[in-house]
Design a protein around this motif. Structure first.
Motif, PDB file in Angstrom:
ATOM      1  N   TYR A  90     -58.513  40.755  16.658  1.00 17.99           N
ATOM      2  CA  TYR A  90     -59.043  39.728  17.459  1.00 17.99           C
ATOM      3  C   TYR A  90     -59.933  38.537  16.615  1.00 17.99           C
ATOM      4  N   PHE A  97     -56.350  30.503  15.068  1.00 14.45           N
ATOM      5  CA  PHE A  97     -56.559  29.343  16.065  1.00 14.45           C
ATOM      6  C   PHE A  97     -57.153  28.277  15.400  1.00 14.45           C
TER       7      PHE A  97
ATOM      8  N   ASN B  48     -58.998  28.913  27.673  1.00 17.03           N
ATOM      9  CA  ASN B  48     -58.503  27.860  26.571  1.00 17.03           C
ATOM     10  C   ASN B  48     -59.215  26.598  26.952  1.00 17.03           C
ATOM     11  N   VAL B  50     -60.462  24.673  24.636  1.00 14.69           N
ATOM     12  CA  VAL B  50     -59.971  23.600  23.689  1.00 14.69           C
ATOM     13  C   VAL B  50     -58.536  22.695  23.974  1.00 14.69           C
ATOM     14  N   HIS B  51     -57.583  23.571  24.250  1.00 20.01           N
ATOM     15  CA  HIS B  51     -56.224  22.915  24.399  1.00 20.01           C
ATOM     16  C   HIS B  51     -55.842  22.851  25.971  1.00 20.01           C
ATOM     17  N   LYS B  62     -60.830  39.052  26.546  1.00 17.77           N
ATOM     18  CA  LYS B  62     -60.889  38.204  25.436  1.00 17.77           C
ATOM     19  C   LYS B  62     -59.559  37.462  25.273  1.00 17.77           C
ATOM     20  N   PRO B  63     -59.650  36.028  25.198  1.00 15.92           N
ATOM     21  CA  PRO B  63     -58.563  35.187  25.153  1.00 15.92           C
ATOM     22  C   PRO B  63     -57.976  34.980  23.633  1.00 15.92           C
ATOM     23  N   VAL B  64     -56.595  35.141  23.694  1.00 12.44           N
ATOM     24  CA  VAL B  64     -55.927  34.646  22.201  1.00 12.44           C
ATOM     25  C   VAL B  64     -54.861  33.417  22.843  1.00 12.44           C
ATOM     26  N   CYS B  65     -55.311  32.439  22.061  1.00 16.12           N
ATOM     27  CA  CYS B  65     -54.399  31.029  22.390  1.00 16.12           C
ATOM     28  C   CYS B  65     -53.279  30.905  21.449  1.00 16.12           C
ATOM     29  N   GLU B  66     -52.288  30.022  21.669  1.00 12.39           N
ATOM     30  CA  GLU B  66     -51.261  29.604  20.951  1.00 12.39           C
ATOM     31  C   GLU B  66     -50.194  30.751  20.716  1.00 12.39           C
ATOM     32  N   ILE B  69     -49.457  32.793  17.280  1.00 10.35           N
ATOM     33  CA  ILE B  69     -50.859  33.557  17.058  1.00 10.35           C
ATOM     34  C   ILE B  69     -50.897  34.634  17.900  1.00 10.35           C
ATOM     35  N   TYR B  73     -51.040  38.729  16.964  1.00 10.51           N
ATOM     36  CA  TYR B  73     -51.876  39.443  17.453  1.00 10.51           C
ATOM     37  C   TYR B  73     -51.307  40.860  18.046  1.00 10.51           C
TER      38      TYR B  73
END
Lengths: 219, 197
Positions: A90, A97, B48, B50-51, B62-66, B69, B73
């Motif tokens: 994570y 990112f 998200n 930011v974007h 919990k976020p994962v963006c893009e 990526i 992950y």
């Protein structure tokens, strides 16, 4: 087999700086070769035929292109010291990112600051400051972007610092007054040997940018 | 702790498709949540900020963006089944280079085909064909971009295939006529998805 590491680079490139820092963090001996971007070497064109850009990392004759990919590669190959990315998936995704954010947003915004004038420059300056503020907010009260240890996002960002005086000169503003915490972070990074050795003198960068600006903004 | 995996997505997104495929490859159960991009959900904006874009992968809150990526992950968190990236650092860097190339080049040129007209449209079409030819050349005679195994670069690119008919319609050209081998690769990937899932 002995490691042969060559870096094709251009001294003011904030992208090349990333790879220089990463190699030094790992204590890797490398041969730095300055490229003339107006007269690209056959080796550069052969090793990066797709983009024809620096930096190009050549490890035992095999090329790795794109600075952010090079930093990850260096971290994986020389994994014995100074990890650049965290080990938790994570945390790694978060680091990736923010490096991606820097790549997608900061370069274009900073380009408008030194390569344009008038309304376009004002808009670029506004964008640029907002992006730096977002990064400052992400840094928060941490010593480095990843926490206590210098790492991936710090490496992705720090090279841009050498261009700060040029931005300030051509767009007439003070970056420190906008993002003081970020400047404090910069000063901490500069104390690190890998960074100090890999970054050019910002004054020289400003001279270089002044010359370059003339091509885009005839006065 | 049981894994809670949510994907905020938009059905035609070639980027969202990557994450869907990666999760399916790993047999991860996930809650797919369709987003209205003209009326963005508070959870999207919170996860998200930011974007403010999809896809957003939310793993145990919990976020994962893009999307690229997210793929890495997913590969790291669920390593036991079908690795998406090779284990050799050089091969990994090579795969990431092509994922990055696809991100930098394919969308922007394709957008000019359906989203522009006149000279801009023609320039976009020309560039798009060149980019596909570069990818086709990289594929060569391999079954998939990474060799014998379906992986990262295939996943990064395949979603665009679902937009090919639209590009052909608005660009008035045949992609298969330009890039026969690439279309063969795409059909192989689609067949594989149908057989596996």
């Amino acid at each position: 087999m002995a490691n042969e590491v060559i870096l094709l680079d251009f001294w003011p490139s904030m992208f090349g700086m990333r790879t220089r820092i990463a190699l030094r963090e790992k204590g890797v001996e490398f041969e730095y070769r300055e490229e003339d971007l107006r007269n690209k070497s056959p080796l550069l064109l052969q090793m990066n035929p797709i983009h024809k850009k620096i930096p190009v990392l050549i490890h035992n004759g095999k090329p790795v292109n794109e600075s952010i990919i090079q930093v990850q590669y260096i971290d994986e190959v020389w994994s014995h010291k100074n990890p650049i990315l965290p080990s938790d998936p994570y945390q790694r995704a978060q680091a990736r990112f923010w490096a991606d954010f820097i790549d997608k947003k900061l370069y274009d915004a900073q380009r408008k600051v030194w390569a344009t004038k008038g309304e376009e420059q004002e808009a670029g300056k506004k964008d640029f400051i907002e992006i730096l503020k977002t990064l400052e907010s992400e840094l928060g009260d941490k010593p480095y972007f990843g926490g206590d240890d210098f790492g991936y996002v710090d490496i992705a960002l720090i090279g841009f610092y050498t261009w700060f005086p040029a931005y300030e000169k051509f767009a007439n503003f003070s970056i420190e007054s906008e993002v003081p915490k970020l400047i404090a972070w910069v000063k901490k990074c500069l104390q690190r040997e890998s960074v100090a050795k890999s970054l050019p003198d910002p004054e020289k960068v400003t001279e270089f940018v002044s010359e370059l600006r003339k091509k885009f903004v005839p006065e | 702790m049981a894994d809670e995996v949510i994907l905020l997505d938009f059905w035609p997104s070639m980027f969202g498709m990557r994450t869907r495929i990666a999760l399916e490859e790993k047999n991860v159960i996930f809650d797919y949540r369709e987003q209205d991009l003209w009326n963005k959900n508070p959870i999207l904006l919170e996860m998200n900020p930011v974007h403010k874009k999809i896809p957003v992968l939310i793993h145990n809150g919990k976020p994962v963006c893009e999307s690229l990526i997210q793929m890495e992950y997913i590969d790291e968190v669920w390593p036991s089944k079908t690795p998406l990236l090779p284990s050799d650092p050089y091969q990994r860097a090579h795969a990431k280079f092509w994922g990055d190339f696809i991100d930098k080049k394919v969308y922007a040129s394709a957008r000019l085909i359906w989203g522009a007209k006149g000279e801009e449209h023609e320039a976009g079409k020309k560039e798009f064909i060149e980019i596909l030819k570069t990818l086709e050349s990289e594929l060569g005679d391999k079954t998939y971009f990474g060799g014998e195994t379906f992986g990262y670069v295939d996943i990064a690119l395949i979603g665009f295939y679902s937009w090919f008919e639209a590009y052909e319609k608005f660009g008035n050209f045949s992609i298969e006529a330009e890039c026969l081998k690439l279309i063969a690769w795409a059909k192989r990937c689609v067949k594989r998805e149908r057989e596996c899932f």
